[in-house]
Design a protein around this motif. Sequence first.
Motif, PDB file in Angstrom:
ATOM      1  N   LYS A 161       0.843  -1.191   0.000  1.00  0.00           N
ATOM      2  CA  LYS A 161       0.000   0.000   0.000  1.00  0.00           C
ATOM      3  C   LYS A 161       0.880   1.244   0.000  1.00  0.00           C
ATOM      4  CE  LYS A 161      -3.711  -2.213   2.683  1.00  0.00           C
ATOM      5  NZ  LYS A 161      -4.530  -2.132   3.915  1.00  0.00           N
ATOM      6  N   ARG A 162       0.302   2.365  -0.397  1.00  0.00           N
ATOM      7  CA  ARG A 162       1.063   3.619  -0.421  1.00  0.00           C
ATOM      8  C   ARG A 162       1.504   4.036   0.967  1.00  0.00           C
ATOM      9  NH1 ARG A 162      -1.973   7.691  -4.749  1.00  0.00           N
ATOM     10  NH2 ARG A 162      -1.621   6.404  -6.615  1.00  0.00           N
ATOM     11  N   THR A 163       0.698   3.744   1.979  1.00  0.00           N
ATOM     12  CA  THR A 163       1.032   4.145   3.347  1.00  0.00           C
ATOM     13  C   THR A 163       2.288   3.447   3.856  1.00  0.00           C
ATOM     14  OG1 THR A 163      -0.512   2.455   4.153  1.00  0.00           O
ATOM     15  CG2 THR A 163      -1.339   4.710   3.963  1.00  0.00           C
ATOM     16  N   HIS A 164       2.667   2.351   3.223  1.00  0.00           N
ATOM     17  CA  HIS A 164       3.852   1.612   3.671  1.00  0.00           C
ATOM     18  C   HIS A 164       5.144   2.383   3.405  1.00  0.00           C
ATOM     19  CE1 HIS A 164       1.389  -2.360   3.270  1.00  0.00           C
ATOM     20  NE2 HIS A 164       1.167  -1.749   4.415  1.00  0.00           N
ATOM     21  N   LYS A 165       5.081   3.444   2.598  1.00  0.00           N
ATOM     22  CA  LYS A 165       6.274   4.240   2.337  1.00  0.00           C
ATOM     23  C   LYS A 165       6.818   4.890   3.600  1.00  0.00           C
ATOM     24  CE  LYS A 165       5.087   5.446  -2.460  1.00  0.00           C
ATOM     25  NZ  LYS A 165       4.806   6.550  -3.406  1.00  0.00           N
ATOM     26  N   ALA A 166       5.952   5.066   4.595  1.00  0.00           N
ATOM     27  CA  ALA A 166       6.360   5.735   5.833  1.00  0.00           C
ATOM     28  C   ALA A 166       7.152   4.810   6.761  1.00  0.00           C
ATOM     29  CB  ALA A 166       5.134   6.265   6.562  1.00  0.00           C
ATOM     30  N   ILE A 167       7.192   3.526   6.467  1.00  0.00           N
ATOM     31  CA  ILE A 167       7.883   2.571   7.336  1.00  0.00           C
ATOM     32  C   ILE A 167       9.367   2.537   6.994  1.00  0.00           C
ATOM     33  CG2 ILE A 167       7.932   0.194   8.157  1.00  0.00           C
ATOM     34  CD1 ILE A 167       5.086  -0.122   7.142  1.00  0.00           C
ATOM     35  N   ALA A 168      10.190   2.481   8.012  1.00  0.00           N
ATOM     36  CA  ALA A 168      11.645   2.437   7.808  1.00  0.00           C
ATOM     37  C   ALA A 168      12.286   1.554   8.874  1.00  0.00           C
ATOM     38  CB  ALA A 168      12.231   3.842   7.863  1.00  0.00           C
ATOM     39  N   PRO A 169      13.407   0.919   8.567  1.00  0.00           N
ATOM     40  CA  PRO A 169      14.125   0.134   9.572  1.00  0.00           C
ATOM     41  C   PRO A 169      14.472   0.983  10.789  1.00  0.00           C
ATOM     42  CG  PRO A 169      14.974  -0.338   7.382  1.00  0.00           C
ATOM     43  CD  PRO A 169      14.028   0.823   7.225  1.00  0.00           C
ATOM     44  N   GLY A 170      14.359   0.382  11.960  1.00  0.00           N
ATOM     45  CA  GLY A 170      14.641   1.085  13.201  1.00  0.00           C
ATOM     46  C   GLY A 170      13.414   1.609  13.902  1.00  0.00           C
ATOM     47  N   GLN A 171      12.284   1.679  13.200  1.00  0.00           N
ATOM     48  CA  GLN A 171      11.069   2.159  13.837  1.00  0.00           C
ATOM     49  C   GLN A 171      10.519   1.117  14.813  1.00  0.00           C
ATOM     50  OE1 GLN A 171       8.541   3.109  10.516  1.00  0.00           O
ATOM     51  NE2 GLN A 171       9.290   5.204  10.348  1.00  0.00           N
TER      52      GLN A 171
END
Length: 233
Positions: free
Chosen positions: A152-162
């Motif tokens: 999904k487009r919202t997954h762009k906000a996820i990053a390693p370390g979160q």
Amino acid sequence: MLIPLTRQKFEQLIPILATGPQYAYYWGKFPVFLRRLLISVVAVCIVVFILGKFILGEGLLTFFLGVIAGLYWLWAPVYWASLRNIACRKLPYSGFWRGEVIDLFITEELIGEEQTVNNRGQLVIIENRERRLNIEVGDETGFSTQLQVPLKRTHKAIAPGQMAEMIVMSNRPDLSSITKVSDIYIPNQDLWVSDYPYLRKDAFADVSRQLEYGDDPEYPRKRSTKSRRRRSY
């Protein structure tokens, strides 16, 4: 961080009957609805013209069975979602887990095949593929697990370390062996990563708050400050 949950709290997080999001998941797209509708029509024909005439007779039982069969398209999502919930609730032990996102990558997965005929009359197989997000989460103990979900487009906000949170389920009281995991929640982004929505989001948020801050009335303000300051536990 892994904290065992009481059975009562776990059953609040994953109820027996389907929740609204779970019902919507199994409702599916229009082709799935048409398939259920076709099953309903066939089931009504079997009840009325076969069971009703040769076995049950034309009575109230035939009528009620016909109504149930005719409404299969409506109640089937509740049935299938409830079966999935019950499969989770069969696991006797559960815990609240908090760690961090370790890795993210995208793959294309085969989700189905269609057969068609081209202009030359030749049979052609068309592969239906879907882009999926693969997310790996883990903690300082060495535990890690991977979840694959539709991209999904919202997954762009996820990053390693979160920071990442979820519910884990096990057959062992010490939770030393994890059998199943739930949706993954990314609190810094207020984002859920899941295919099937196992958890009641409101109940999960309450568990997260209680484990982090107890009954502190300043929870909303502190959570906002902490999410900006700390990336992982």
